[in-house]
Design a protein around this motif. Sequence first.
Motif, PDB file in Angstrom:
ATOM      1  N   ARG A 210      -4.755   6.605  -0.463  1.00 50.08           N
ATOM      2  CA  ARG A 210      -4.089   5.062  -0.485  1.00 50.08           C
ATOM      3  C   ARG A 210      -4.228   4.741  -2.657  1.00 50.08           C
TER       4      ARG A 210
ATOM      5  N   GLN B 209       0.894  -1.330   0.089  1.00 55.03           N
ATOM      6  CA  GLN B 209       0.155  -0.098   0.108  1.00 55.03           C
ATOM      7  C   GLN B 209       0.736   1.095  -0.078  1.00 55.03           C
ATOM      8  N   TYR B 210       0.479   2.035  -1.194  1.00 56.83           N
ATOM      9  CA  TYR B 210       1.327   3.169  -1.447  1.00 56.83           C
ATOM     10  C   TYR B 210       0.632   4.737  -0.290  1.00 56.83           C
ATOM     11  N   VAL B 211       0.753   5.348   0.547  1.00 53.57           N
ATOM     12  CA  VAL B 211       0.253   6.843   0.661  1.00 53.57           C
ATOM     13  C   VAL B 211       1.123   7.858  -0.081  1.00 53.57           C
TER      14      VAL B 211
ATOM     15  N   TYR C 201      -9.056  12.363   3.994  1.00 56.49           N
ATOM     16  CA  TYR C 201      -8.370  10.885   2.722  1.00 56.49           C
ATOM     17  C   TYR C 201      -7.038  11.673   1.866  1.00 56.49           C
TER      18      TYR C 201
ATOM     19  N   TYR D 183      -7.452   1.317  -6.283  1.00 60.38           N
ATOM     20  CA  TYR D 183      -7.879   3.034  -5.585  1.00 60.38           C
ATOM     21  C   TYR D 183      -9.336   3.631  -5.792  1.00 60.38           C
TER      22      TYR D 183
END
Length: 174
Positions: free
Chosen positions: A124, A98-100, A120, A139
Motif C-alpha cells: 500500500r 491509496q494505491y495497492v 502485506y 509507504y
Amino acid sequence: MFPVATPDPKRLPRTSLSTIGVEHIRIDSIKSYADTRATLERLPHFDDRIRTLLQHGDIDKVRSALQEIQGDAGLVIFSVATHGDWLQIISSKRNVVQYVIGNVLVSTQMTQHELAAALYAPLRIVVYENESGAATIEYDRPSALFGQFGNKRVTSVARDLDQKIHDVLIRAAT
C-alpha cells in the motif's frame, strides 16, 4: 435470539501478539499532486482476465500474461482508493489516494515460504497533496514488513522489492 453458552476454554482459538519495527518512508515530491499521480498511474494496471486464465488452469498462460503486464518497472497497480473523496463526509474533499501496487510473481515467491506474507503483498502506497501544494508519497519498507517472519528467503525477495518500489516512487516524484 440465540442462546448464549459459556465457551469451553479448551476450544478457544489460540492467539499471540508480537511487536514489529516498521520503517516508514516519506518522499516529498518536487511535482504537483496531479503530476505525481499521473506519472505513477503510468504503471500498468492489473488485468482481471488473468484470473480467468488461472481459474481454467492455464498456468503457463498465466505466467506469460503476468510477465507481460508487469512492464519495465516490474510492478502493477491492483487498485486505487480515492480516500480524499470520502473526506467530504466530515469536512471537505482532499487530494489523497491509496494505491495497492505489487507483482504477483514476486509475492508468490514470498507466500510460498510464508503464507502470512500475503498480509502485506501487494503493498500500500499513499499519495497526497501536502501543505505546499506538491505531492507527498508514503509507504512502509517491504523488507521491514516481511522481515518480521524471520524467513531469509522471504526477506531476500522483500529487499529486492524495496529497491523496485523505491525506484518507481522516486521517478513519480521527480
